[in-house]
Design a protein around this motif. Structure first.
Motif, mmCIF file in Angstrom:
data_model
loop_
_atom_site.group_PDB
_atom_site.id
_atom_site.type_symbol
_atom_site.label_atom_id
_atom_site.label_comp_id
_atom_site.label_asym_id
_atom_site.label_seq_id
_atom_site.Cartn_x
_atom_site.Cartn_y
_atom_site.Cartn_z
ATOM 1 N N ARG A 127 5.180 17.713 -10.879
ATOM 2 C CA ARG A 127 4.063 18.756 -11.088
ATOM 3 C C ARG A 127 4.080 19.958 -10.159
ATOM 4 N N PHE A 128 5.199 20.097 -9.592
ATOM 5 C CA PHE A 128 5.256 20.959 -8.390
ATOM 6 C C PHE A 128 5.102 22.530 -8.815
ATOM 7 N N THR A 129 5.314 22.822 -10.092
ATOM 8 C CA THR A 129 4.845 24.064 -10.460
ATOM 9 C C THR A 129 3.453 24.291 -10.887
ATOM 10 N N GLU A 130 2.622 23.357 -10.943
ATOM 11 C CA GLU A 130 1.367 23.398 -11.329
ATOM 12 C C GLU A 130 0.466 23.781 -9.892
ATOM 13 N N PRO A 131 -0.867 24.508 -9.977
ATOM 14 C CA PRO A 131 -1.794 24.376 -9.282
ATOM 15 C C PRO A 131 -2.504 23.252 -8.939
ATOM 16 N N VAL A 132 -2.076 22.952 -7.743
ATOM 17 C CA VAL A 132 -3.202 21.531 -7.467
ATOM 18 C C VAL A 132 -3.771 21.618 -5.834
ATOM 19 N N SER A 133 -4.813 20.921 -5.946
ATOM 20 C CA SER A 133 -5.656 20.871 -4.744
ATOM 21 C C SER A 133 -5.378 19.415 -3.832
ATOM 22 N N ILE A 134 -5.889 19.477 -2.848
ATOM 23 C CA ILE A 134 -5.981 18.094 -2.051
ATOM 24 C C ILE A 134 -6.811 17.120 -2.769
ATOM 25 N N GLY A 135 -8.028 17.860 -3.126
ATOM 26 C CA GLY A 135 -8.712 16.830 -3.577
ATOM 27 C C GLY A 135 -8.011 16.198 -4.956
ATOM 28 N N GLN A 136 -7.258 16.744 -5.697
ATOM 29 C CA GLN A 136 -6.577 16.191 -7.032
ATOM 30 C C GLN A 136 -5.746 15.242 -6.443
ATOM 31 N N ILE A 137 -4.935 15.700 -5.324
ATOM 32 C CA ILE A 137 -4.048 14.754 -5.008
ATOM 33 C C ILE A 137 -4.393 13.378 -4.462
ATOM 34 N N ALA A 138 -5.516 13.756 -3.501
ATOM 35 C CA ALA A 138 -6.201 12.470 -3.025
ATOM 36 C C ALA A 138 -6.826 11.426 -4.132
ATOM 37 N N ALA A 139 -7.319 12.105 -5.005
ATOM 38 C CA ALA A 139 -7.923 11.251 -6.151
ATOM 39 C C ALA A 139 -6.649 10.563 -7.024
ATOM 40 N N GLU A 140 -5.576 11.176 -6.949
ATOM 41 C CA GLU A 140 -4.454 10.638 -7.696
ATOM 42 C C GLU A 140 -4.203 9.309 -6.698
ATOM 43 N N ALA A 141 -4.006 9.559 -5.544
ATOM 44 C CA ALA A 141 -3.710 8.526 -4.627
ATOM 45 C C ALA A 141 -4.786 7.267 -4.297
ATOM 46 N N PRO A 186 0.880 -1.160 0.104
ATOM 47 C CA PRO A 186 -0.102 -0.119 0.056
ATOM 48 C C PRO A 186 1.053 1.241 -0.074
ATOM 49 N N SER A 187 1.930 1.469 0.533
ATOM 50 C CA SER A 187 2.787 2.424 0.530
ATOM 51 C C SER A 187 3.227 2.943 -0.928
ATOM 52 N N THR A 188 3.128 1.701 -2.001
ATOM 53 C CA THR A 188 3.534 2.361 -3.104
ATOM 54 C C THR A 188 2.364 3.762 -3.647
ATOM 55 N N ARG A 189 1.361 3.563 -3.207
ATOM 56 C CA ARG A 189 0.352 4.530 -3.689
ATOM 57 C C ARG A 189 0.980 6.155 -3.399
ATOM 58 N N ILE A 190 1.543 5.986 -1.919
ATOM 59 C CA ILE A 190 2.239 7.237 -1.436
ATOM 60 C C ILE A 190 3.422 7.576 -2.068
ATOM 61 N N ARG A 191 4.325 6.482 -2.536
ATOM 62 C CA ARG A 191 5.467 6.651 -3.388
ATOM 63 C C ARG A 191 5.078 7.347 -4.692
ATOM 64 N N SER A 192 3.944 6.988 -5.197
ATOM 65 C CA SER A 192 3.641 7.192 -6.607
ATOM 66 C C SER A 192 3.100 8.633 -6.415
ATOM 67 N N VAL A 193 2.357 9.142 -5.349
ATOM 68 C CA VAL A 193 1.835 10.633 -5.216
ATOM 69 C C VAL A 193 3.194 11.568 -5.143
ATOM 70 N N ILE A 194 4.288 10.985 -4.203
ATOM 71 C CA ILE A 194 5.468 11.783 -4.159
ATOM 72 C C ILE A 194 5.944 11.991 -5.454
ATOM 73 N N THR A 195 6.123 11.079 -6.326
ATOM 74 C CA THR A 195 6.832 11.230 -7.770
ATOM 75 C C THR A 195 5.591 12.026 -8.289
ATOM 76 N N TRP A 196 4.602 12.032 -8.377
ATOM 77 C CA TRP A 196 3.318 12.863 -9.089
ATOM 78 C C TRP A 196 3.827 14.200 -8.772
ATOM 79 N N LEU A 197 3.803 14.794 -7.588
ATOM 80 C CA LEU A 197 3.878 16.069 -7.118
ATOM 81 C C LEU A 197 5.491 16.472 -7.487
ATOM 82 N N GLY A 198 6.206 15.636 -7.532
ATOM 83 C CA GLY A 198 7.763 16.120 -7.928
ATOM 84 C C GLY A 198 7.813 16.627 -9.374
#
Length: 292
Positions: A192-206, A178-190
């Motif tokens: 796209r860190f210049t883009e506007p994102v919301s907690i809702g978007q990040i939660a959906a990605e995870a 299950p920790s793979t999802r958090i690792r994927s989110v960390i990579t996803w944020l890395g």
């Protein structure tokens, strides 16, 4: 045996932080208690041969003295504070392919994985591991040997990590749990860190609820997802300002800020000075040997 490793690092350092000709190997060496440094840790193992360093990530912190090693399994903005000098460490970035290939050869481990992901772990360095890391650093004495021998020594180091005290945490980092999802989110944020994102978007990605995301993400990084994104922006901004002839307003836009005023305010809170003053101070302190 750590004395031999410390000497090898000393012989090949080029300032406090040195990128070497050996793939994925860097060296950290200082004889002075430097000011706290804002850094971005990648998945890596730090083999501390001498001194001690304290690291802070959000609400989490840890210290690693000489003779110990630190495994970090995610990309992580941190503040590094040297506690004891002279400090010497060899840092090996993790190569997932090498780990996977060795896991296939070793087969499944007997102990079950821990219930909670081990995002970081520390342990003492066995003599065989110190010897292998020293040999990897000493390849810098014979650059022509690096292409042929470095991959073999690196594989030996990963093998000894997998079969030693950090083995369970390293196996867990490579497993599809299950920790793979958090690792994927960390990579996803890395990415796209210049883009506007919301907690809702990040939660959906995870694939998690916002509350569950926040709990697991903070366990991994010591901070919330949006604070993590802000740290990535400010680390990138400082690198760009230090490297090129650009204005604070230009960099603010590049890293995702719509307000230069907000950028300057958050930059000052993060680094202690406004952008122009901070970069002026950094450039004044640089020497030819410290081109980090």
């Amino acid at each position: 045996m750590t004395d031999r490793l410390a000497q090898a690092i000393t012989d090949h350092r080029d300032g406090p932080w040195t990128t070497t000709a050996v793939p994925r190997l860097s060296l950290v060496a200082t004889d002075e208690l430097l000011p706290p440094s804002r850094l971005l840790y990648e998945p890596m193992v730090s083999f501390v041969a001498a001194g001690a360093k304290h690291t802070v990530a959000g609400s989490q912190s840890w210290s690693v003295p000489g003779g110990q090693m630190l495994l970090n399994t995610v990309q992580l903005p941190v503040t590094a504070i040297f506690e004891q000098v002279p400090y010497r460490s060899a840092v090996l970035a993790l190569d997932k392919q090498i780990i996977t290939e060795l896991l296939l050869e070793l087969g499944p481990a007997a102990p079950p994985p821990a219930a909670e992901p081990a995002w970081r772990a520390t342990a003492g360095m066995p003599a065989e591991l110190i010897d292998a890391v020293t040999r990897l650093v000493r390849l810098l004495d014979a650059p022509d040997d690096i292409p042929a021998l470095a991959p073999r020594v690196e594989s030996e180091i990963i093998y000894r990590l997998l079969t030693g005290p950090l083995g369970p945490a390293l196996r867990q980092a490579a497993a599809a749990d299950p920790s793979t999802r958090i690792r994927s989110v960390i990579t996803w944020l890395g990415d796209r860190f210049t883009e506007p994102v919301s907690i809702g978007q990040i939660a959906a990605e995870a694939g998690m609820s916002p509350a569950t995301l926040h709990r697991h993400f903070k366990a991994a990084t010591g901070m919330s997802p949006l604070r993590y994104q802000k740290h990535l922006r400010l680390l990138s901004a400082r690198r760009q300002l230090l490297a090129g002839d650009v204005t604070a307003a230009q960099v603010a836009h590049t890293v995702g800020y719509t307000s230069t005023t907000q950028f300057s305010r958050e930059y000052r809170a993060f680094y202690g000075l406004p952008p122009v003053q901070d970069i002026t101070r950094l450039r004044a302190g640089l020497t030819p040997r410290r081109a980090a």
